[in-house]
Every structure is written in C-alpha cells, then in structure tokens.
Design a protein around this motif. Structure first.
Motif, PDB file in Angstrom:
ATOM      1  N   PRO A 203       2.523  -4.250  19.953  1.00  0.00           N
ATOM      2  CA  PRO A 203       2.320  -2.885  20.442  1.00  0.00           C
ATOM      3  C   PRO A 203       1.348  -2.105  19.564  1.00  0.00           C
ATOM      4  O   PRO A 203       1.095  -2.461  18.408  1.00  0.00           O
ATOM      5  CB  PRO A 203       3.722  -2.294  20.362  1.00  0.00           C
ATOM      6  N   ALA A 204       0.830  -1.037  20.108  1.00  0.00           N
ATOM      7  CA  ALA A 204       0.028  -0.112  19.310  1.00  0.00           C
ATOM      8  C   ALA A 204       0.939   0.665  18.370  1.00  0.00           C
ATOM      9  O   ALA A 204       2.083   0.978  18.702  1.00  0.00           O
ATOM     10  CB  ALA A 204      -0.727   0.843  20.221  1.00  0.00           C
ATOM     11  N   VAL A 205       0.454   0.949  17.182  1.00  0.00           N
ATOM     12  CA  VAL A 205       1.197   1.725  16.180  1.00  0.00           C
ATOM     13  C   VAL A 205       0.510   3.069  16.006  1.00  0.00           C
ATOM     14  O   VAL A 205      -0.692   3.136  15.723  1.00  0.00           O
ATOM     15  CB  VAL A 205       1.252   0.985  14.832  1.00  0.00           C
ATOM     16  N   ARG A 206       1.251   4.144  16.184  1.00  0.00           N
ATOM     17  CA  ARG A 206       0.718   5.499  16.002  1.00  0.00           C
ATOM     18  C   ARG A 206       1.038   5.952  14.583  1.00  0.00           C
ATOM     19  O   ARG A 206       2.203   6.071  14.199  1.00  0.00           O
ATOM     20  CB  ARG A 206       1.333   6.433  17.036  1.00  0.00           C
ATOM     21  N   ALA A 207       0.008   6.194  13.798  1.00  0.00           N
ATOM     22  CA  ALA A 207       0.195   6.583  12.396  1.00  0.00           C
ATOM     23  C   ALA A 207       0.796   7.975  12.302  1.00  0.00           C
ATOM     24  O   ALA A 207       0.373   8.905  12.996  1.00  0.00           O
ATOM     25  CB  ALA A 207      -1.132   6.525  11.656  1.00  0.00           C
ATOM     26  N   LEU A 208       1.799   8.123  11.437  1.00  0.00           N
ATOM     27  CA  LEU A 208       2.507   9.382  11.243  1.00  0.00           C
ATOM     28  C   LEU A 208       2.220  10.016   9.894  1.00  0.00           C
ATOM     29  O   LEU A 208       2.158  11.242   9.778  1.00  0.00           O
ATOM     30  CB  LEU A 208       4.016   9.173  11.363  1.00  0.00           C
ATOM     31  N   ALA A 209       2.112   9.205   8.841  1.00  0.00           N
ATOM     32  CA  ALA A 209       1.983   9.736   7.486  1.00  0.00           C
ATOM     33  C   ALA A 209       1.163   8.782   6.639  1.00  0.00           C
ATOM     34  O   ALA A 209       1.128   7.570   6.897  1.00  0.00           O
ATOM     35  CB  ALA A 209       3.363   9.953   6.866  1.00  0.00           C
ATOM     36  N   SER A 210       0.530   9.329   5.624  1.00  0.00           N
ATOM     37  CA  SER A 210      -0.242   8.518   4.688  1.00  0.00           C
ATOM     38  C   SER A 210       0.144   8.887   3.262  1.00  0.00           C
ATOM     39  O   SER A 210       0.736   9.939   3.011  1.00  0.00           O
ATOM     40  CB  SER A 210      -1.747   8.721   4.899  1.00  0.00           C
ATOM     41  N   LEU A 211      -0.188   8.001   2.334  1.00  0.00           N
ATOM     42  CA  LEU A 211       0.105   8.232   0.913  1.00  0.00           C
ATOM     43  C   LEU A 211      -1.158   8.700   0.191  1.00  0.00           C
ATOM     44  O   LEU A 211      -1.229   9.797  -0.317  1.00  0.00           O
ATOM     45  CB  LEU A 211       0.658   6.960   0.284  1.00  0.00           C
ATOM     46  N   ASP A 212      -2.172   7.834   0.147  1.00  0.00           N
ATOM     47  CA  ASP A 212      -3.480   8.195  -0.387  1.00  0.00           C
ATOM     48  C   ASP A 212      -4.298   8.779   0.761  1.00  0.00           C
ATOM     49  O   ASP A 212      -4.557   8.088   1.750  1.00  0.00           O
ATOM     50  CB  ASP A 212      -4.163   6.963  -0.971  1.00  0.00           C
ATOM     51  N   PRO A 213      -4.737  10.033   0.659  1.00  0.00           N
ATOM     52  CA  PRO A 213      -5.440  10.639   1.786  1.00  0.00           C
ATOM     53  C   PRO A 213      -6.854  10.115   2.009  1.00  0.00           C
ATOM     54  O   PRO A 213      -7.394  10.271   3.106  1.00  0.00           O
ATOM     55  CB  PRO A 213      -5.487  12.123   1.410  1.00  0.00           C
ATOM     56  N   ALA A 214      -7.434   9.454   1.000  1.00  0.00           N
ATOM     57  CA  ALA A 214      -8.834   9.045   1.118  1.00  0.00           C
ATOM     58  C   ALA A 214      -9.094   7.743   0.376  1.00  0.00           C
ATOM     59  O   ALA A 214      -9.737   7.731  -0.683  1.00  0.00           O
ATOM     60  CB  ALA A 214      -9.741  10.152   0.593  1.00  0.00           C
ATOM     61  N   PRO A 215      -8.594   6.596   0.874  1.00  0.00           N
ATOM     62  CA  PRO A 215      -8.904   5.315   0.228  1.00  0.00           C
ATOM     63  C   PRO A 215     -10.411   5.101   0.105  1.00  0.00           C
ATOM     64  O   PRO A 215     -11.174   5.528   0.980  1.00  0.00           O
ATOM     65  CB  PRO A 215      -8.261   4.291   1.169  1.00  0.00           C
ATOM     66  N   ALA A 216     -10.805   4.434  -0.966  1.00  0.00           N
ATOM     67  CA  ALA A 216     -12.230   4.282  -1.275  1.00  0.00           C
ATOM     68  C   ALA A 216     -12.794   2.978  -0.729  1.00  0.00           C
ATOM     69  O   ALA A 216     -12.055   2.034  -0.417  1.00  0.00           O
ATOM     70  CB  ALA A 216     -12.433   4.345  -2.791  1.00  0.00           C
ATOM     71  N   HIS A 217     -14.119   2.948  -0.626  1.00  0.00           N
ATOM     72  CA  HIS A 217     -14.892   1.721  -0.375  1.00  0.00           C
ATOM     73  C   HIS A 217     -14.623   1.096   0.987  1.00  0.00           C
ATOM     74  O   HIS A 217     -14.855  -0.101   1.171  1.00  0.00           O
ATOM     75  CB  HIS A 217     -14.619   0.680  -1.468  1.00  0.00           C
ATOM     76  N   GLN A 218     -14.138   1.851   1.949  1.00  0.00           N
ATOM     77  CA  GLN A 218     -13.905   1.271   3.268  1.00  0.00           C
ATOM     78  C   GLN A 218     -15.198   1.234   4.079  1.00  0.00           C
ATOM     79  O   GLN A 218     -16.117   2.024   3.863  1.00  0.00           O
ATOM     80  CB  GLN A 218     -12.836   2.065   4.022  1.00  0.00           C
ATOM     81  N   SER A 219     -15.218   0.301   5.042  1.00  0.00           N
ATOM     82  CA  SER A 219     -16.328   0.195   5.985  1.00  0.00           C
ATOM     83  C   SER A 219     -15.754   0.003   7.378  1.00  0.00           C
ATOM     84  O   SER A 219     -14.527   0.034   7.563  1.00  0.00           O
ATOM     85  CB  SER A 219     -17.239  -0.981   5.612  1.00  0.00           C
ATOM     86  N   ASP A 220     -16.608  -0.243   8.349  1.00  0.00           N
ATOM     87  CA  ASP A 220     -16.139  -0.395   9.725  1.00  0.00           C
ATOM     88  C   ASP A 220     -15.155  -1.553   9.884  1.00  0.00           C
ATOM     89  O   ASP A 220     -14.303  -1.524  10.773  1.00  0.00           O
ATOM     90  CB  ASP A 220     -17.328  -0.591  10.668  1.00  0.00           C
ATOM     91  N   VAL A 221     -15.254  -2.584   9.039  1.00  0.00           N
ATOM     92  CA  VAL A 221     -14.348  -3.725   9.170  1.00  0.00           C
ATOM     93  C   VAL A 221     -12.923  -3.362   8.765  1.00  0.00           C
ATOM     94  O   VAL A 221     -11.984  -4.110   9.047  1.00  0.00           O
ATOM     95  CB  VAL A 221     -14.831  -4.932   8.333  1.00  0.00           C
ATOM     96  N   ASP A 222     -12.749  -2.210   8.109  1.00  0.00           N
ATOM     97  CA  ASP A 222     -11.416  -1.793   7.680  1.00  0.00           C
ATOM     98  C   ASP A 222     -10.690  -0.944   8.714  1.00  0.00           C
ATOM     99  O   ASP A 222      -9.545  -0.540   8.487  1.00  0.00           O
ATOM    100  CB  ASP A 222     -11.507  -1.016   6.364  1.00  0.00           C
ATOM    101  N   LEU A 223     -11.302  -0.671   9.844  1.00  0.00           N
ATOM    102  CA  LEU A 223     -10.626   0.058  10.911  1.00  0.00           C
ATOM    103  C   LEU A 223      -9.499  -0.793  11.482  1.00  0.00           C
ATOM    104  O   LEU A 223      -9.676  -1.987  11.743  1.00  0.00           O
ATOM    105  CB  LEU A 223     -11.620   0.423  12.009  1.00  0.00           C
ATOM    106  N   ARG A 224      -8.321  -0.195  11.683  1.00  0.00           N
ATOM    107  CA  ARG A 224      -7.159  -0.891  12.221  1.00  0.00           C
ATOM    108  C   ARG A 224      -7.127  -0.690  13.739  1.00  0.00           C
ATOM    109  O   ARG A 224      -6.719   0.360  14.228  1.00  0.00           O
ATOM    110  CB  ARG A 224      -5.877  -0.342  11.597  1.00  0.00           C
ATOM    111  N   ALA A 225      -7.551  -1.701  14.486  1.00  0.00           N
ATOM    112  CA  ALA A 225      -7.665  -1.556  15.939  1.00  0.00           C
ATOM    113  C   ALA A 225      -6.320  -1.303  16.609  1.00  0.00           C
ATOM    114  O   ALA A 225      -6.239  -0.588  17.612  1.00  0.00           O
ATOM    115  CB  ALA A 225      -8.322  -2.802  16.534  1.00  0.00           C
TER     116      ALA A 225
END
Length: 438
Positions: A203-225
C-alpha cells in the motif's frame, strides 16, 4: 492467563553446529532476543538470533561443528503455550541455504490483520512469512546498502517497522538517506498505510511526522515512490514540517536534538499514536539525556505526550530500554526500563509506575518489553533465563501492580516446572518441534 514460555533453540541447529550451551558468551557465541508478537487467535511468535564467531576460525570453514554462523529464528507458540514450530534464516542479508528473508538493523516483528507475519528491518526491508512459518511469501527489500556499496534504484522497499491499529491500518517507519548529514540510511519518517500489505502489492504510506527536517545530500533517486506527503513522493524538501525535533527544540538548550533517533511508534487508538524519539547517545554514558514519547494523530499533529517520566530518575538510556507497547482497544501505553514499568492512558496521563526499587518488582529489571498481544496482554522476555512471560491485561491501570505482582510470582512457579520438563543447560532451552529453513 499467565504463561511462561521457553525462548528455545531448535535441537537440530544445536546438534548440527556442535553448539556448546555451557560455554560463556565471551567465548564467541550468543543468543539475542529481538521481538515478540501476538496473534488474534492467542498464538505468540518470538524473533531472536543465535550466532557463533570464534577468532582464528576462517569464514570459509566448511565443518559446521566449528564454523562461524549467524541465524535469525522465529518460534511459534500455541495459545496453550506449546512450541509448534520454528523457522531459521541466515543473517546479514545472505541468501544462503535457500533463505530469501530481507535482513537489516533494528529487526522487528508483527502479525498483520490476515495472520501473515511481517519481519521488518532498516532500511525499509519487509518480509512476509506464512503463519505456520513454512515459507517466505514475499520480500520487499530496499537494497540500499549505503555507505557500503553504490546505491541503485533497483530496490522495492516498504517499511522499517510496522504496527497494526484496531481497524487494520499499518503504522510504519521509513528510512531516508542523509539524516543528520550521515552518509547512510537512517529511520526518519512515521507514516500510515490504509490498505493491506499483501504478497502481490504494497500500500501507499502517507507520511505523518519526521525527525530530521532536512536530510542532506539527497537527489531524485532518494524520492520514496510508495511514500507520499501532500500528494507527492517523500524526499528532497518534501516531508512533514515542522519536524518533531523542531517542535521540542527549546526543551534541550544544551545540545539540541541533532543526531537524535526515532523509536518504533505504537498505536494508542486507531487515529492516535505514540512516537518515541531520543537524543543522541554517548560512549561515556547517556543517562539524563532527553527523550519524548509524543502523541501524534493521523493528521500528523503532535497533540501532546506521555507525561510523568524524569530524564534522570526514569531514564530509558540505562540499559538502552527504548521499547514501548500499547493496547489500543483500552487506550493504554506501556514502557519498561531498569527503573520501573510505566503505564499511561489515552490522554498521556501516567496512571501507574511499578518501581523496581521495591522487592516485588525488582525482577522486572531482567525483562525487556516486547509488545501487547491483540487482547492487550503484555509480552515480556527475560534476558538471562530466555523465557517469555505473558501478563494478562488489566481493564483498569490501577490494578496493574496487583496483576504484575501475581504474574511474577507465577513466573517463578512456572519456571520451576519448565526446568523439570525441559532440563535447560545454563538457561538455554532446546526443542524438537518442526524446523523450517526459509
């Protein structure tokens, strides 16, 4: 019903590897408990590991009697406490001996609404196992081994942990790359899935909360489809804000919440969850470091917290006792650490504390908290005697002290009976029930 169950090793495994159960763990072997889960039919599952690594023995050694090894084991118990079967699979992500189980750090276990087992690990590895432990049904593996190997987008991830709400929603954690600027993949998101996780689809997961608001060094491959926030894939700058650490930033003016970590959330009801997070740990000792058991609703709002714990006197950092359990049908949450067993109601009010300084509850210092069974029973594991204690759930938390006191007395009696029946060696139990190699 109070039950005491042996956290037993398969006898065939012990014999195959010539495992000396009388040897100290300092000689290179050990048994480690990971998680406990209950099924609606009253059955219990235990997830634990056994390994041997003897210095001077080459990893290529072929003789199983002396070779190094590592296994994860799941054992299934009937509602009456009988060992029905075990399954074993090799660790480290290996696919040896026919194993297709995705393995990872922070490994945990849950029973899905259809009775299928879900073994989860970081980063976002989920394996579905048949309820009778006979086979692996599906594997959702992120295949994200950074920083140890180059990342590719070939993986098919789902979640790093799963808990089930009363209506069958799946409360999940998800990992992201670059959390706190580290070069690996760390648990950072809490989300909810409305649909079922099956062999054929996730199933799709709807994000509710995060811990680190701005993780570093991400690119398009890090998107969680498969994970979304505001209708778009999670990743880059798209994740829940303000983050949990931003909401409590003013409470730790000394060191802030950088390098904090997210614990496994549990459902307090169908639409209210307890999300634990902990400040960084230090080699020289972390007692007194801040922690928060946040109450987060299914719209991603932090509505409160579990109150009543002191950062020093009730610190979960002593012994690293970070587990929470919840009975969502009664609206009760529980936490066990070296200083006591704590229980809260749905409003986050501390209703009971069983202090381990007292003679009655001192034995609790040797137990770890697994989870609540679907009927609310507490599942505890004794870390030295390798036994599971099932504590009946009280309807009223003011009765918790009497209930747990009676369970600990029954544990002592039932343990004596089991010793006569099983003849353990140095508190290591073995069974002859069917063993599945998955």
């Amino acid at each position: 019903m109070i039950q005491t169950l042996p956290l037993a090793l398969p006898g065939t495994l012990v014999d195959h590897h010539g495992l000396d159960l009388t040897a100290l763990y300092s000689t290179g072997w050990g048994l480690t408990h990971f998680d406990l889960a209950g099924a609606p039919n009253g059955e219990v599952y235990a997830l634990y590991g056994v390994h041997r690594h003897t210095y001077g023995v080459a990893d290529e050694e072929q003789d199983p009697q002396v070779a190094n090894f590592g296994y994860r084991i799941i054992t299934r118990y009937s509602a009456e406490g009988e060992v029905l079967a075990s399954a074993q699979f090799r660790t480290g992500g290996a696919r040896e001996a026919g194993s297709d189980v995705a393995d990872g750090g922070d490994i945990s276990l849950c029973v899905l609404p259809d009775g299928v087992l879900a073994i989860t690990g970081t980063p976002d590895m989920t394996t579905l196992v048949a309820p009778d432990l006979s086979r692996v049904l599906a594997v959702y593996d992120s295949k994200d081994g950074r920083p140890y190997r180059e990342f590719t987008a070939e993986g098919n991830p789902f979640a790093g942990s799963i808990s089930v709400t009363p209506s069958g929603r799946l409360l999940c954690t998800l990992a992201e790359y670059g959390v706190w600027r580290y070069g690996n993949v760390i648990t950072n998101l809490v989300g909810i899935a409305e649909e079922a996780l099956t062999v054929d689809s996730k199933p799709a997961v709807r994000a509710l909360a995060s811990l680190d608001p701005a993780p570093a060094h991400q690119s398009d491959v890090d998107l969680r489809a498969h994970a979304t926030y505001r209708g778009a894939p999670v990743g880059l700058a798209n994740r829940p804000r303000p983050a949990l650490t931003e909401l409590v930033a003013a409470e730790d003016s000394l060191s802030g919440w950088e390098k904090s970590r997210l614990g496994r959330p549990v459902p307090l009801s169908d639409d209210l969850f307890v999300v634990p997070f902990y400040a960084r740990t230090f080699r020289g000792g972390s007692r007194g470091q801040p922690f928060v058991f946040a109450l987060v609703n299914d719209q991603g709002e932090m509505t409160g917290r579990l109150h009543g714990l002191h950062e020093w006197r009730d610190s979960p950092f002593t012994g690293f006792c970070f587990n929470l359990a919840a009975d969502p049908h009664r609206g009760h949450a529980f936490h066990l650490n070296r200083y006591g067993l704590y229980a809260w109601n749905r409003q986050g009010v501390l209703r009971a504390k069983l202090d381990t300084d007292s003679k009655t509850f001192k034995p609790l210092t040797h137990f770890t908290l697994g989870s609540c069974a679907p009927n609310g029973d507490l599942l505890l594991a004794h870390t030295k005697q390798h036994l599971i204690l099932r504590v009946p759930a009280p309807d009223d938390l003011t009765d918790l002290a009497a209930t747990v006191g009676e369970a600990l007395r029954a544990y002592a009696r039932q343990r004596t009976t089991l010793k006569k029946q099983w003849s353990p060696v140095n508190w290591h139990w073995t069974h002859s029930a069917p063993l599945h190699r998955i």
